[in-house]
Scaffold this motif. Structure first.
Motif, short mmCIF file in Angstrom:
data_model
loop_
_atom_site.label_atom_id
_atom_site.label_comp_id
_atom_site.label_asym_id
_atom_site.label_seq_id
_atom_site.Cartn_x
_atom_site.Cartn_y
_atom_site.Cartn_z
N TYR A 296 -4.96 7.80 0.72
CA TYR A 296 -3.95 7.41 1.71
C TYR A 296 -2.59 7.87 1.24
O TYR A 296 -2.24 7.72 0.08
CB TYR A 296 -3.88 5.88 1.85
CG TYR A 296 -5.10 5.24 2.44
CD1 TYR A 296 -5.23 5.09 3.82
CD2 TYR A 296 -6.11 4.76 1.63
CE1 TYR A 296 -6.34 4.47 4.36
CE2 TYR A 296 -7.23 4.15 2.16
CZ TYR A 296 -7.34 4.01 3.53
OH TYR A 296 -8.45 3.40 4.06
N ARG A 297 -1.81 8.41 2.15
CA ARG A 297 -0.38 8.66 1.90
C ARG A 297 0.35 7.67 2.79
O ARG A 297 0.14 7.63 4.00
CB ARG A 297 0.00 10.10 2.24
CG ARG A 297 1.45 10.36 1.84
CD ARG A 297 1.77 11.82 1.68
NE ARG A 297 1.01 12.39 0.57
CZ ARG A 297 0.49 13.61 0.61
NH1 ARG A 297 0.64 14.36 1.66
NH2 ARG A 297 -0.20 14.07 -0.42
N LEU A 298 1.22 6.86 2.16
CA LEU A 298 1.82 5.72 2.83
C LEU A 298 3.34 5.75 2.78
O LEU A 298 3.92 6.21 1.79
CB LEU A 298 1.37 4.42 2.14
CG LEU A 298 -0.13 4.25 1.89
CD1 LEU A 298 -0.35 3.08 0.94
CD2 LEU A 298 -0.85 4.03 3.20
N GLN A 299 3.95 5.21 3.81
CA GLN A 299 5.37 4.91 3.76
C GLN A 299 5.45 3.46 3.30
O GLN A 299 4.83 2.58 3.92
CB GLN A 299 6.02 5.07 5.13
CG GLN A 299 7.49 4.76 5.12
CD GLN A 299 8.09 4.86 6.51
OE1 GLN A 299 7.44 4.57 7.50
NE2 GLN A 299 9.33 5.28 6.57
N VAL A 300 6.13 3.19 2.18
CA VAL A 300 6.18 1.86 1.60
C VAL A 300 7.60 1.39 1.38
O VAL A 300 8.53 2.20 1.27
CB VAL A 300 5.41 1.80 0.25
CG1 VAL A 300 3.93 2.07 0.46
CG2 VAL A 300 5.99 2.74 -0.77
N ALA A 301 7.76 0.07 1.30
CA ALA A 301 9.02 -0.54 0.89
C ALA A 301 8.84 -1.00 -0.54
O ALA A 301 7.91 -1.75 -0.84
CB ALA A 301 9.35 -1.71 1.80
N THR A 302 9.69 -0.50 -1.44
CA THR A 302 9.64 -0.87 -2.86
C THR A 302 10.86 -1.71 -3.20
O THR A 302 11.80 -1.79 -2.40
CB THR A 302 9.63 0.39 -3.76
OG1 THR A 302 10.94 0.97 -3.72
CG2 THR A 302 8.59 1.40 -3.31
N PRO A 303 10.90 -2.32 -4.38
CA PRO A 303 12.11 -3.05 -4.79
C PRO A 303 13.35 -2.16 -4.81
O PRO A 303 14.47 -2.64 -4.67
CB PRO A 303 11.77 -3.55 -6.19
CG PRO A 303 10.28 -3.62 -6.21
CD PRO A 303 9.82 -2.48 -5.34
N ASP A 304 13.17 -0.84 -4.99
CA ASP A 304 14.29 0.10 -5.03
C ASP A 304 14.60 0.75 -3.69
O ASP A 304 15.48 1.60 -3.61
CB ASP A 304 14.01 1.20 -6.06
CG ASP A 304 13.87 0.63 -7.46
OD1 ASP A 304 14.56 -0.36 -7.78
OD2 ASP A 304 13.05 1.16 -8.23
N GLY A 305 13.85 0.41 -2.64
CA GLY A 305 14.08 1.00 -1.33
C GLY A 305 12.83 1.70 -0.81
O GLY A 305 11.76 1.61 -1.41
N PRO A 306 12.97 2.45 0.29
CA PRO A 306 11.81 3.12 0.88
C PRO A 306 11.28 4.25 -0.01
O PRO A 306 12.03 4.87 -0.75
CB PRO A 306 12.33 3.64 2.21
CG PRO A 306 13.79 3.71 2.06
CD PRO A 306 14.19 2.68 1.05
N ALA A 307 9.97 4.48 0.09
CA ALA A 307 9.34 5.55 -0.70
C ALA A 307 8.05 5.97 -0.01
O ALA A 307 7.59 5.34 0.94
CB ALA A 307 9.05 5.05 -2.11
N ILE A 308 7.48 7.05 -0.51
CA ILE A 308 6.17 7.53 -0.09
C ILE A 308 5.23 7.32 -1.28
O ILE A 308 5.57 7.68 -2.41
CB ILE A 308 6.21 9.02 0.30
CG1 ILE A 308 7.23 9.28 1.39
CG2 ILE A 308 4.81 9.50 0.70
CD1 ILE A 308 6.94 8.59 2.71
N ALA A 309 4.07 6.74 -1.03
CA ALA A 309 3.11 6.49 -2.10
C ALA A 309 1.76 7.10 -1.72
O ALA A 309 1.40 7.14 -0.55
CB ALA A 309 2.95 5.00 -2.34
#
Length: 76
Positions: A45-58
């Motif tokens: 899976y390639r995901l758009q995520v919300a991290t503690p540091d802001g938006p990212a792709i995982a």
């Protein structure tokens, strides 16, 4: 950033990840960007995520057999 760490994943009723939790924190999945699987292999899976540091792709890997998920990479 290449990570390759085992993580746990909460999933939707369809089996897609909705939240990923591991040593680096908790990532809330905003949406699935890509999903693919070779026959008999793990699902990627390639995901758009919300991290503690802001938006990212995982990029995460769901195991083919029972076991932990893998957080493969994260891009800010």
């Amino acid at each position: 950033m290449l990570i390759d760490e085992p993580v746990s994943a909460e999933t939707t009723p369809t089996g897609r990840p909705s939240q990923i939790t591991g040593p680096r924190g908790r990532y809330h999945v905003r949406r699935v960007l890509e999903e693919w699987q070779a026959p008999g292999q793990a699902r990627f899976y390639r995901l758009q995520v919300a991290t503690p540091d802001g938006p990212a792709i995982a990029e995460v890997i769901a195991p083919h057999k029972p076991g932990p998920w893998t957080l493969h990479q994260v891009w800010p």
